[in-house]
Each structure stands twice: as C-alpha cells, then as structure tokens.
Design an enzyme around this catalytic site. Structure first.
Site, PDB file in Angstrom:
ATOM      1  N   LEU A 170     -36.958 -32.597  36.860  1.00 45.74           N
ATOM      2  CA  LEU A 170     -37.677 -32.391  36.346  1.00 45.74           C
ATOM      3  C   LEU A 170     -39.385 -31.544  37.624  1.00 45.74           C
ATOM      4  N   ASP A 226     -31.766 -34.981  41.998  1.00 47.38           N
ATOM      5  CA  ASP A 226     -31.818 -34.031  42.591  1.00 47.38           C
ATOM      6  C   ASP A 226     -30.201 -33.248  43.089  1.00 47.38           C
ATOM      7  N   ALA A 282     -29.075 -26.080  36.356  1.00 43.89           N
ATOM      8  CA  ALA A 282     -30.417 -25.990  37.043  1.00 43.89           C
ATOM      9  C   ALA A 282     -30.496 -25.215  37.874  1.00 43.89           C
ATOM     10  N   GLU A 284     -34.286 -22.856  40.774  1.00 46.21           N
ATOM     11  CA  GLU A 284     -34.895 -22.160  40.355  1.00 46.21           C
ATOM     12  C   GLU A 284     -34.853 -20.033  39.682  1.00 46.21           C
ATOM     13  N   THR A 318     -26.335 -15.257  36.044  1.00 50.87           N
ATOM     14  CA  THR A 318     -26.875 -13.984  35.250  1.00 50.87           C
ATOM     15  C   THR A 318     -26.439 -13.044  35.498  1.00 50.87           C
ATOM     16  N   ASP A 319     -26.714 -12.090  34.698  1.00 48.02           N
ATOM     17  CA  ASP A 319     -26.386 -10.420  34.838  1.00 48.02           C
ATOM     18  C   ASP A 319     -27.475  -9.891  35.910  1.00 48.02           C
ATOM     19  N   GLU A 320     -28.255 -10.322  36.833  1.00 44.17           N
ATOM     20  CA  GLU A 320     -28.846  -9.634  37.956  1.00 44.17           C
ATOM     21  C   GLU A 320     -28.573  -9.791  39.214  1.00 44.17           C
ATOM     22  N   TYR A 334     -34.544 -14.489  43.847  1.00 41.45           N
ATOM     23  CA  TYR A 334     -32.964 -15.718  42.836  1.00 41.45           C
ATOM     24  C   TYR A 334     -32.010 -14.379  42.620  1.00 41.45           C
ATOM     25  N   LYS A 386     -28.963 -16.723  43.419  1.00 39.03           N
ATOM     26  CA  LYS A 386     -27.442 -16.331  42.187  1.00 39.03           C
ATOM     27  C   LYS A 386     -26.982 -16.518  42.562  1.00 39.03           C
ATOM     28  N   ASN A 446     -40.057  -2.996  27.955  1.00 42.19           N
ATOM     29  CA  ASN A 446     -40.904  -4.239  28.198  1.00 42.19           C
ATOM     30  C   ASN A 446     -42.202  -3.664  27.430  1.00 42.19           C
ATOM     31  N   HIS A 455     -38.767  -4.187  41.768  1.00 46.14           N
ATOM     32  CA  HIS A 455     -37.869  -4.051  39.984  1.00 46.14           C
ATOM     33  C   HIS A 455     -37.204  -3.748  39.449  1.00 46.14           C
TER      34      HIS A 455
HETATM   35  P1  NAD Z   1     -35.774 -23.045  33.902  1.00 46.24           P
HETATM   36  O1  NAD Z   1     -36.121 -22.553  35.027  1.00 46.24           O
HETATM   37  O2  NAD Z   1     -36.627 -22.925  32.868  1.00 46.24           O
HETATM   38  O3  NAD Z   1     -34.908 -24.753  33.840  1.00 46.24           O
HETATM   39  C1  NAD Z   1     -34.303 -24.729  35.354  1.00 46.24           C
HETATM   40  C2  NAD Z   1     -34.262 -26.377  35.227  1.00 46.24           C
HETATM   41  O4  NAD Z   1     -33.362 -27.180  36.306  1.00 46.24           O
HETATM   42  C3  NAD Z   1     -35.830 -27.701  35.171  1.00 46.24           C
HETATM   43  O5  NAD Z   1     -35.414 -28.303  34.202  1.00 46.24           O
HETATM   44  C4  NAD Z   1     -36.280 -27.471  36.196  1.00 46.24           C
HETATM   45  O6  NAD Z   1     -36.552 -29.488  36.207  1.00 46.24           O
HETATM   46  C5  NAD Z   1     -34.294 -28.202  37.087  1.00 46.24           C
HETATM   47  N1  NAD Z   1     -33.991 -27.756  38.361  1.00 46.24           N
HETATM   48  C6  NAD Z   1     -34.581 -26.522  38.770  1.00 46.24           C
HETATM   49  N2  NAD Z   1     -34.638 -27.419  41.030  1.00 46.24           N
HETATM   50  C7  NAD Z   1     -33.621 -28.484  40.322  1.00 46.24           C
HETATM   51  C8  NAD Z   1     -33.146 -29.248  41.545  1.00 46.24           C
HETATM   52  N3  NAD Z   1     -32.701 -29.404  42.740  1.00 46.24           N
HETATM   53  N4  NAD Z   1     -32.232 -30.602  40.932  1.00 46.24           N
HETATM   54  C9  NAD Z   1     -31.849 -30.852  39.061  1.00 46.24           C
HETATM   55  N5  NAD Z   1     -33.337 -30.261  38.533  1.00 46.24           N
HETATM   56  C10 NAD Z   1     -33.802 -28.448  38.378  1.00 46.24           C
HETATM   57  O7  NAD Z   1     -34.737 -22.246  33.600  1.00 46.24           O
HETATM   58  P2  NAD Z   1     -33.937 -21.502  33.089  1.00 46.24           P
HETATM   59  O8  NAD Z   1     -34.000 -19.816  32.381  1.00 46.24           O
HETATM   60  O9  NAD Z   1     -33.500 -22.536  31.879  1.00 46.24           O
HETATM   61  O10 NAD Z   1     -32.242 -20.861  32.664  1.00 46.24           O
HETATM   62  C11 NAD Z   1     -31.357 -22.403  33.502  1.00 46.24           C
HETATM   63  C12 NAD Z   1     -30.493 -21.618  33.793  1.00 46.24           C
HETATM   64  O11 NAD Z   1     -29.671 -20.690  33.424  1.00 46.24           O
HETATM   65  C13 NAD Z   1     -31.099 -20.994  35.726  1.00 46.24           C
HETATM   66  O12 NAD Z   1     -29.014 -21.597  35.861  1.00 46.24           O
HETATM   67  C14 NAD Z   1     -30.705 -19.747  35.552  1.00 46.24           C
HETATM   68  O13 NAD Z   1     -30.436 -18.920  36.847  1.00 46.24           O
HETATM   69  C15 NAD Z   1     -29.597 -19.074  34.068  1.00 46.24           C
HETATM   70  N6  NAD Z   1     -30.137 -17.854  33.912  1.00 46.24           N
HETATM   71  C16 NAD Z   1     -31.448 -17.734  33.008  1.00 46.24           C
HETATM   72  C17 NAD Z   1     -31.527 -16.589  32.187  1.00 46.24           C
HETATM   73  C18 NAD Z   1     -32.746 -16.301  31.849  1.00 46.24           C
HETATM   74  O14 NAD Z   1     -33.260 -15.457  30.782  1.00 46.24           O
HETATM   75  N7  NAD Z   1     -33.344 -17.841  31.380  1.00 46.24           N
HETATM   76  C19 NAD Z   1     -30.765 -15.862  31.908  1.00 46.24           C
HETATM   77  C20 NAD Z   1     -29.310 -15.430  32.615  1.00 46.24           C
HETATM   78  C21 NAD Z   1     -28.760 -16.826  32.950  1.00 46.24           C
HETATM   79  O1  DAU Z   2     -31.542 -10.962  33.517  1.00 46.06           O
HETATM   80  C1  DAU Z   2     -31.620 -12.414  33.387  1.00 46.06           C
HETATM   81  C2  DAU Z   2     -33.106 -13.305  34.305  1.00 46.06           C
HETATM   82  O2  DAU Z   2     -33.716 -12.737  33.030  1.00 46.06           O
HETATM   83  C3  DAU Z   2     -33.054 -14.476  34.256  1.00 46.06           C
HETATM   84  O3  DAU Z   2     -31.564 -14.442  35.433  1.00 46.06           O
HETATM   85  C4  DAU Z   2     -33.951 -15.110  34.992  1.00 46.06           C
HETATM   86  O4  DAU Z   2     -33.895 -16.761  35.128  1.00 46.06           O
HETATM   87  C5  DAU Z   2     -35.036 -14.845  34.026  1.00 46.06           C
HETATM   88  O5  DAU Z   2     -36.023 -15.154  34.456  1.00 46.06           O
HETATM   89  C6  DAU Z   2     -35.268 -13.391  33.581  1.00 46.06           C
HETATM   90  O6  DAU Z   2     -35.928 -13.132  34.506  1.00 46.06           O
HETATM   91  P1  DAU Z   2     -37.039 -10.936  33.978  1.00 46.06           P
HETATM   92  O7  DAU Z   2     -37.208 -10.884  35.481  1.00 46.06           O
HETATM   93  O8  DAU Z   2     -35.396  -9.959  34.052  1.00 46.06           O
HETATM   94  O9  DAU Z   2     -37.670 -11.523  33.482  1.00 46.06           O
HETATM   95  P2  DAU Z   2     -39.099 -12.162  33.510  1.00 46.06           P
HETATM   96  O10 DAU Z   2     -39.482 -12.826  31.881  1.00 46.06           O
HETATM   97  O11 DAU Z   2     -39.809 -12.560  34.152  1.00 46.06           O
HETATM   98  O12 DAU Z   2     -39.412 -10.490  33.245  1.00 46.06           O
HETATM   99  C7  DAU Z   2     -38.788  -9.419  32.181  1.00 46.06           C
HETATM  100  C8  DAU Z   2     -39.890  -8.154  32.350  1.00 46.06           C
HETATM  101  O13 DAU Z   2     -40.758  -7.755  32.254  1.00 46.06           O
HETATM  102  C9  DAU Z   2     -39.176  -7.678  34.010  1.00 46.06           C
HETATM  103  O14 DAU Z   2     -39.080  -6.444  33.603  1.00 46.06           O
HETATM  104  C10 DAU Z   2     -40.757  -8.271  34.170  1.00 46.06           C
HETATM  105  C11 DAU Z   2     -41.382  -7.567  33.431  1.00 46.06           C
HETATM  106  N1  DAU Z   2     -42.512  -8.494  33.733  1.00 46.06           N
HETATM  107  C12 DAU Z   2     -42.841 -10.073  33.389  1.00 46.06           C
HETATM  108  C13 DAU Z   2     -44.376 -10.831  33.387  1.00 46.06           C
HETATM  109  C14 DAU Z   2     -43.407 -12.356  34.283  1.00 46.06           C
HETATM  110  C15 DAU Z   2     -43.953  -7.994  32.994  1.00 46.06           C
HETATM  111  O15 DAU Z   2     -44.539  -6.698  32.640  1.00 46.06           O
HETATM  112  N2  DAU Z   2     -44.826  -9.174  32.914  1.00 46.06           N
HETATM  113  C16 DAU Z   2     -45.507 -10.111  33.199  1.00 46.06           C
HETATM  114  O16 DAU Z   2     -46.304 -10.794  33.459  1.00 46.06           O
END
Ligand code: NAD
Ligand code: DAU
Length: 353
Positions: A33, A57, A80, A82, A132-134, A158, A162, A257, A292
């Site tokens: 959390l 944690d 889980a 960041e 992630t694809d990143e 980040y 990962k 975007n 970026h």
């Molecule tokens: P999020 O930031 O919304 O959620 C992360 C969760 O992990 C939170 O509930 C947080 O409390 C928990 N957490 C963080 N540190 C922790 C710790 N030390 N111990 C236990 N719990 C902890 O993230 P999300 O967007 O839901 O992403 C989930 C997973 O998917 C991540 O591994 C992320 O890299 C991956 N991912 C995300 C995206 C995306 O677009 N959001 C895309 C591809 C992959």
């Molecule tokens: O590709 C998968 C990833 O996508 C995940 O692994 C990450 O956890 C997730 O956060 C996401 O990363 P991005 O950096 O691509 O997502 P974000 O929503 O932060 O940004 C998407 C795009 O928009 C990126 O090119 C940056 C741009 N952006 C983002 C924000 C927050 C803006 O132009 N303005 C903004 O204020």
C-alpha cells in the site's frame, strides 16, 4: 490459491477483480500500500472469503516465507513495482529497492517454498513475472515492433530496474529450475489507474479546468492495451505458457500522445460539454521528459500463435469505456487527489516551462 503481489495497484487490482469473476480459486493479495495502492478499488471484495489481503513489503523475506508456508499457493503472480517513469527520474532509489531487491527477495522466498513441495507440487507451481515493453528501449518511426528476441536497452531508472528484475527471474529458472513465466506488456489504460499516468491525468485535469500538459512535441508513440485484455493474457500465460518463456502482450494500437489527448477531449466534449469553449483549448505543451523514449510498439504474434490470445477491445471501444468510467467514478479519483498527490504534481509540473 494463487498469490498476487501488488494487487491493490491499477493492473493488480483489475486482475484480482477479473480473476474472481472467472474463477472461485482464492487470491492471497500481498501489497505494501504505497501511494499507488488503494483498497477502495477492492471494496466489492470486502466480504468475499475468496480474497485475503495482507499488507506486506516484497522486500521483507520473513513475512513472505511465513505467508507462503501458511497459504501454500500454487502460483505467484508478481505485479508489485514502482511503476511511474517520471517518479523514477525524480527518485530512483525506491525503484531499485522494490523492483530489483523486492523481486530478488520474492524469488528467494519462492525458491525456498518451491523446494519444500513434492514432485507434483513442484511441477505444477508457477512464478509469473509481470513486466513491461520499456525494457526494450526506444524505436524509431520505421523500426519494426519489439519481439521477444529484441535485445534489452532500458533508458529510464524505471525500465532499468524492470530489466534487472526480468534478468533475475530468468536466472532463477536457468540456475535453480524455478518454473517461471515472464510477460512484457505495452501501455495499459482503463478503470482504477492512478491519475499520474497520461490518460487518467488528462481526464482529471480536463474536468478540473486545468492545463493538459503534453511533453515535448507530443509525437511520442505508445501502444495502448485495455487493462482487461492484459488480465486475460496473463490468465492465458499462467494456464498454458511454456516454462522459462517470455511473452509480449500488446493491443496493436500505436498512437501519438497528442492524438490520445485529442481523442479524450473529443469524448469529454460529447459526454460532459463545457459551458464555454472546448477541452482542446486546455492543451499545453511543456518541457519534455528527460530521456523520453520516442516510440514503443509490441509484436504480440507469439502469444496469438502459441496460446491463441487476442485483445477484445479496440482503442475506440476501450477509451470510450474508460472515459465513461472516470465520469461515473469521480469519488474514487477525488480520494486519491490528496495532499501527497498534490506534492507530486508540484514536483513534476511546476518546473516545466
Ligand atoms: P501501480 O503503481 O498502479 O501499482 C503497484 C502496486 O504495487 C501498488 O498497489 C503498490 O502499493 C504495490 N507495491 C509497490 N511497492 C511494493 C512493495 N515493495 N511491496 C509490496 N507491494 C508494493 O502499477 P501498475 O500500473 O498496476 O503496474 C503493475 C505491474 O505491471 C508493474 O510491475 C509494472 O511494471 C507492470 N506494467 C505496467 C504497465 C502499465 O501501463 N501500467 C504496462 C506494462 C507492465
Ligand atoms: O510501456 C509500458 C509502460 O507504460 C509501463 O511499464 C509503465 O509502468 C507505465 O507507467 C507506462 O509508462 P509511460 O511512461 O509510457 O506512461 P505515462 O502514462 O507516464 O506516459 C505516457 C506518454 O505520455 C509518455 O510518452 C509521456 C507522455 N506524458 C505523460 C504524462 C504523465 C505527457 O505527455 N504528459 C504527462 O503529463
């Protein structure tokens, strides 16, 4: 039962809710959390015995070992992390801690637990790592999409952490035989996403009459996948994925975007028209994100070919559902927009020209 880490975050919580819609197999949800975890998302499971929530944690091996010994899950699904690139630029330490040290600690606890299982239990066990694809870095306009064979080239703290976690997961399979699966997914969107990420941030700012901050020239490309489709792909990989393999997950939805922001403004103009003017007028170009990545794009053919998975939402249907969800669930967003969130907005946006 299955153990899910990070099940109070955006994708983890969507996964838990979907899982319990499709199955009666219980979920042990382990989440620290952090600012990104929100139990309100799981409110509908409050009296559901199939959902057990434990605040812990993933860096705490003693707690993990106790939970594993007590609940004896048949699989660990590791969400889980960041997850926000901009936060990793302002403060990378938490990313190294949770994404690298945390994944390592979870792998160690999993390995010790797995070693206590009998032969059948060992063979059936799965550790599914959600990535992630990143990790593949950045594409030019003309490069072909990321495949599972694309070399790793992470560019942000980040994505570097990962990538580190992916390598550890791979090593635990090759060295110790731990039955692992890894998924690398593109950008998700949908209900319950924290409003620091592009789509929910733009919806919230638009409704609040604030600027819509587009980084750089707005032409960076992301490949969008509706979160429910990510959840269905993970269920498929868990059920039928080949041990030690990685699977790319994507929605075949590459968008600039600025086009995403215009689409959101169009939807809001239609569904919640302003008294005067248009949401498009709030678009503001701001200083770019350092380092970026220009373009992400996923080749998801392996998943389709080997496991028959395909996304069900198009970008048009998914974004319409998402905008409607945010309009219908303003209290969920309002609760998050707390003191802590305001501090983040100040840190990330006030110094951008
Ligand atoms: P999020 O930031 O919304 O959620 C992360 C969760 O992990 C939170 O509930 C947080 O409390 C928990 N957490 C963080 N540190 C922790 C710790 N030390 N111990 C236990 N719990 C902890 O993230 P999300 O967007 O839901 O992403 C989930 C997973 O998917 C991540 O591994 C992320 O890299 C991956 N991912 C995300 C995206 C995306 O677009 N959001 C895309 C591809 C992959
Ligand atoms: O590709 C998968 C990833 O996508 C995940 O692994 C990450 O956890 C997730 O956060 C996401 O990363 P991005 O950096 O691509 O997502 P974000 O929503 O932060 O940004 C998407 C795009 O928009 C990126 O090119 C940056 C741009 N952006 C983002 C924000 C927050 C803006 O132009 N303005 C903004 O204020």
């Amino acid at each position: 039962m299955i153990l899910v880490t990070g099940g109070a975050g955006f994708i983890g919580a969507n996964f838990v809710l979907d899982w319990l819609n499709f199955s009666d197999e219980a979920v042990l949800n382990v989440d620290k959390l952090t600012y990104a975890g929100n139990l309100r998302t799981l409110q509908s499971l409050q009296n559901d015995e199939r959902h057990v929530f434990v605040r812990a944690d993933i860096c705490d091996q003693a707690s993990l070992s106790t939970l594993l010994a007590e609940h004896r899950p048949r699989a660990i699904l590791h969400f889980a992390a960041e997850s926000h690139v901009d936060r990793s630029i302002h403060g990378p330490a938490d990313f190294v801690q949770t994404n690298v040290v945390g994944t390592f600690t979870l792998l160690e606890a999993a390995r010790q637990y797995w070693n206590t299982l009998d032969a059948a239990g060992k063979a059936a066990f799965r550790f599914l790592h959600v990535s992630t694809d990143e990790v593949f870095g950045s594409l030019s306009e003309t490069d072909s999409q990321f495949s599972e064979a694309t070399p790793y080239a992470p560019n942000s703290p980040y994505s570097a952490t990962k990538a580190g976690s992916d390598h550890l997961v791979r090593a635990y399979h090759h060295t110790y035989g731990l039955p692992v699966l890894t998924t690398n997914c593109s950008n998700n969107y949908g209900p319950y996403q924290f409003p620091e990420k592009l789509i929910p941030l733009m919806i919230s700012n638009a409704l609040a009459g604030k600027p819509l901050p587009v980084y750089g020239d707005g032409k960076n490309v992301r490949d969008w996948l509706y979160v429910g489709d990510h959840c269905s792909a993970i269920r498929e990989v868990l059920a039928r994925g080949m041990l030690g393999e990685t699977y790319n997950i994507g929605g075949w939805n590459e968008k600039k975007n600025i086009d995403v922001v215009h689409t959101l403004c169009d939807q809001l103009n239609r569904l919640r028209p302003k008294e005067q003017g248009s949401y498009h007028d709030q678009i503001t170009y701001v200083t770019d994100r350092p380092g970026h990545d220009r373009r992400y794009a996923i080749d998801a053919r392996k998943l389709e070919r080997e496991l028959g998975w395909k996304p069900t939402e198009t970008f048009e249907t998914g974004i319409a559902r998402t905008v409607q969800w945010y309009l219908d669930n303003q209290p969920w967003v309002d609760e998050i927009i707390s003191g802590d969130y305001r501090k983040w907005v100040e840190t990330n946006y006030t110094q951008r020209a």
